[in-house]
Design a protein around this motif. Sequence first.
Motif, PDB file in Angstrom:
ATOM      1  N   LEU A  13       2.299 -12.978  -3.883  1.00 52.22           N
ATOM      2  CA  LEU A  13       1.579 -12.470  -2.634  1.00 52.22           C
ATOM      3  C   LEU A  13       2.108 -11.242  -2.074  1.00 52.22           C
ATOM      4  N   GLU A  14       2.985 -11.038  -1.809  1.00 46.93           N
ATOM      5  CA  GLU A  14       3.400  -8.971  -1.373  1.00 46.93           C
ATOM      6  C   GLU A  14       2.136  -8.703  -2.008  1.00 46.93           C
ATOM      7  N   SER A  15       2.665  -8.668  -3.572  1.00 48.91           N
ATOM      8  CA  SER A  15       2.378  -7.439  -4.915  1.00 48.91           C
ATOM      9  C   SER A  15       0.756  -7.299  -4.328  1.00 48.91           C
ATOM     10  N   THR A  16       0.000  -8.571  -4.336  1.00 47.83           N
ATOM     11  CA  THR A  16      -1.470  -8.594  -3.861  1.00 47.83           C
ATOM     12  C   THR A  16      -2.032  -8.358  -3.053  1.00 47.83           C
ATOM     13  N   GLY A  17      -0.846  -7.997  -1.952  1.00 47.45           N
ATOM     14  CA  GLY A  17      -1.422  -7.898  -0.447  1.00 47.45           C
ATOM     15  C   GLY A  17      -1.749  -6.188  -0.564  1.00 47.45           C
ATOM     16  N   ARG A  18      -0.336  -6.593  -1.281  1.00 47.17           N
ATOM     17  CA  ARG A  18      -0.433  -4.614  -1.317  1.00 47.17           C
ATOM     18  C   ARG A  18      -1.122  -3.579  -2.360  1.00 47.17           C
ATOM     19  N   LEU A  19      -1.882  -4.150  -3.301  1.00 52.76           N
ATOM     20  CA  LEU A  19      -3.047  -4.196  -3.475  1.00 52.76           C
ATOM     21  C   LEU A  19      -4.135  -3.654  -3.027  1.00 52.76           C
ATOM     22  N   GLN A  20      -4.340  -4.641  -2.650  1.00 51.98           N
ATOM     23  CA  GLN A  20      -5.299  -4.924  -1.408  1.00 51.98           C
ATOM     24  C   GLN A  20      -6.023  -3.770  -0.323  1.00 51.98           C
ATOM     25  N   LYS A  21      -4.551  -3.495   0.268  1.00 54.04           N
ATOM     26  CA  LYS A  21      -4.529  -2.664   0.965  1.00 54.04           C
ATOM     27  C   LYS A  21      -4.572  -1.319   1.032  1.00 54.04           C
ATOM     28  N   CYS A  22      -4.246  -0.703  -0.167  1.00 56.08           N
ATOM     29  CA  CYS A  22      -4.654   0.491  -1.077  1.00 56.08           C
ATOM     30  C   CYS A  22      -5.926   0.538  -1.765  1.00 56.08           C
ATOM     31  N   ARG A  23      -6.335  -0.417  -1.961  1.00 51.24           N
ATOM     32  CA  ARG A  23      -7.945  -0.831  -1.537  1.00 51.24           C
ATOM     33  C   ARG A  23      -8.664  -0.294  -0.903  1.00 51.24           C
ATOM     34  N   ILE A  24      -8.652  -0.678   0.670  1.00 52.54           N
ATOM     35  CA  ILE A  24      -9.146  -0.448   2.018  1.00 52.54           C
ATOM     36  C   ILE A  24      -8.571   0.339   2.654  1.00 52.54           C
ATOM     37  N   TYR A  25      -8.042   1.299   2.044  1.00 50.73           N
ATOM     38  CA  TYR A  25      -7.043   2.175   2.237  1.00 50.73           C
ATOM     39  C   TYR A  25      -8.457   3.194   2.109  1.00 50.73           C
ATOM     40  N   GLN A  26      -8.461   2.951   0.182  1.00 52.07           N
ATOM     41  CA  GLN A  26      -9.866   3.948   0.183  1.00 52.07           C
ATOM     42  C   GLN A  26     -10.965   4.021   0.671  1.00 52.07           C
ATOM     43  N   MET A  27     -11.277   2.801   1.116  1.00 59.05           N
ATOM     44  CA  MET A  27     -11.923   2.430   1.557  1.00 59.05           C
ATOM     45  C   MET A  27     -12.957   3.613   3.046  1.00 59.05           C
ATOM     46  N   THR A  28     -12.214   4.026   3.635  1.00 55.17           N
ATOM     47  CA  THR A  28     -12.069   4.891   5.268  1.00 55.17           C
ATOM     48  C   THR A  28     -11.510   5.922   4.851  1.00 55.17           C
ATOM     49  N   ASP A  29     -10.847   6.921   5.737  1.00 53.76           N
ATOM     50  CA  ASP A  29     -10.758   7.470   5.929  1.00 53.76           C
ATOM     51  C   ASP A  29     -10.684   7.959   7.639  1.00 53.76           C
ATOM     52  N   ASN A  30     -10.586   6.886   8.448  1.00 52.47           N
ATOM     53  CA  ASN A  30     -10.706   6.513   9.832  1.00 52.47           C
ATOM     54  C   ASN A  30      -9.144   6.483  10.232  1.00 52.47           C
ATOM     55  N   LYS A  31      -8.722   7.473  11.499  1.00 53.46           N
ATOM     56  CA  LYS A  31      -7.136   7.579  10.813  1.00 53.46           C
ATOM     57  C   LYS A  31      -6.728   6.433  11.867  1.00 53.46           C
ATOM     58  N   THR A  32      -6.984   5.377  12.509  1.00 50.83           N
ATOM     59  CA  THR A  32      -7.067   4.777  12.882  1.00 50.83           C
ATOM     60  C   THR A  32      -6.464   3.369  11.850  1.00 50.83           C
ATOM     61  N   ALA A  33      -7.967   3.182  11.489  1.00 52.10           N
ATOM     62  CA  ALA A  33      -7.252   1.989  10.083  1.00 52.10           C
ATOM     63  C   ALA A  33      -6.311   2.643   8.914  1.00 52.10           C
ATOM     64  N   ARG A  34      -6.366   3.701   8.933  1.00 55.21           N
ATOM     65  CA  ARG A  34      -5.020   4.583   7.429  1.00 55.21           C
ATOM     66  C   ARG A  34      -3.958   4.194   8.534  1.00 55.21           C
ATOM     67  N   SER A  35      -3.818   5.027   9.662  1.00 54.10           N
ATOM     68  CA  SER A  35      -2.333   4.839  10.440  1.00 54.10           C
ATOM     69  C   SER A  35      -1.745   2.992   9.990  1.00 54.10           C
ATOM     70  N   THR A  36      -2.031   1.996   9.937  1.00 56.10           N
ATOM     71  CA  THR A  36      -1.985   0.676  10.423  1.00 56.10           C
ATOM     72  C   THR A  36      -1.836   0.993   8.923  1.00 56.10           C
ATOM     73  N   ILE A  37      -2.752   0.479   7.544  1.00 56.79           N
ATOM     74  CA  ILE A  37      -2.496  -0.005   6.206  1.00 56.79           C
ATOM     75  C   ILE A  37      -1.648   0.577   5.333  1.00 56.79           C
ATOM     76  N   ALA A  38      -1.371   2.190   6.055  1.00 55.26           N
ATOM     77  CA  ALA A  38      -0.355   2.565   5.181  1.00 55.26           C
ATOM     78  C   ALA A  38       1.201   2.127   5.523  1.00 55.26           C
ATOM     79  N   TYR A  39       1.446   1.973   6.688  1.00 51.20           N
ATOM     80  CA  TYR A  39       2.533   0.842   7.182  1.00 51.20           C
ATOM     81  C   TYR A  39       2.808  -0.054   6.709  1.00 51.20           C
ATOM     82  N   LEU A  40       2.052  -0.487   6.452  1.00 53.22           N
ATOM     83  CA  LEU A  40       1.095  -2.113   6.231  1.00 53.22           C
ATOM     84  C   LEU A  40       1.777  -2.275   4.521  1.00 53.22           C
TER      85      LEU A  40
END
Length: 317
Positions: free
Chosen positions: A159-186
């Motif tokens: 579950l953690e591995s899949t969640g991390r994989l998906q968040k890496c994909r979400i990171y690539q979908m946006t360059d918004n700093k608000t979004a990326r600050s939270t995505i990177a932390y997670l």
Amino acid sequence: MYLHRQQLINEIAVDEPDPAAANALQEGLGGQFGEMRTMMQYLFQSMNFRGDPASKPYKDLIQAVGTEEISHVELIGTTIARLLDGAPGYHGKPTDPVDEPGKKGATPLSIAKDTGNIHHFLVGAQGALPKDSAGNPWSGSYVYNSGNLILDLLYNLMLESTGRLQKCRIYQMTDNKTARSTIAYLIVRDQAHENAYAKALESLGVDWGKTLPIPKTNAEQFPEVKKLVDQGLQSVQYTFDIDDANQAAKLYRGASPSNDGTELSTQTIPEGGMPITIAPERREEFSPGLDPELLALIQATAEVEIQSIEKTDTTTA
């Protein structure tokens, strides 16, 4: 018993609103592998845990991670709300109760029709929803709790591995700093939790690395992720235990299963964080908060209650 600290677990960077990024983040909140899933799965596993006293470190580790996931739900939900708040296309006048739709050619919520998820504006008043990015409601059927410790730990690692994989994909979908600050932390905290469940499996004699190797996402290529990894955030687990009775440290120690040269360690609560603030009123959503009449009513009611208490105290004395 859970206590709440009036802080977000990580700072949310300031940037322009971005409804499309907010909708992508909904998958990380209410999707099958999102933060609501991990929170509920680990808390139910810890509540239903069975075993002799020697097994307490496993229950404590699962509960510690589940408790942290509560803060992740709070963080990602707040981030979604920030990305939606005052979305581009609306520049209302704070002095007007509600801007007149179409006045001077403006339609306050026009962006909702073609950007992101219309339910963020129609149902959530520019706030997060307990749904995935396609609008499907979060389901309790996502929760896996078999009652078998090894099966649960294997599933949690996946579950953690899949969640991390998906968040890496979400990171690539946006360059918004608000979004990326939270995505990177997670992303980094998911790695810490991968380490937690991998270490627990190792202690039970499970050679998990041959069966289920932690996927290599090379997330360190993201600057925000690298900064946190350089701080060692992927190798610490919080216990959130004010009584110092949590035994997760018996498992979360030694060389990191991520093979990054770090040593695992525990601490009670995270350092830093960010004060929680109340979001501004959204007049175009008919979400004004407390108007003057309601505030006056609350104050008047409070004064009456105070007078009643003082009168009772005087009579008793």
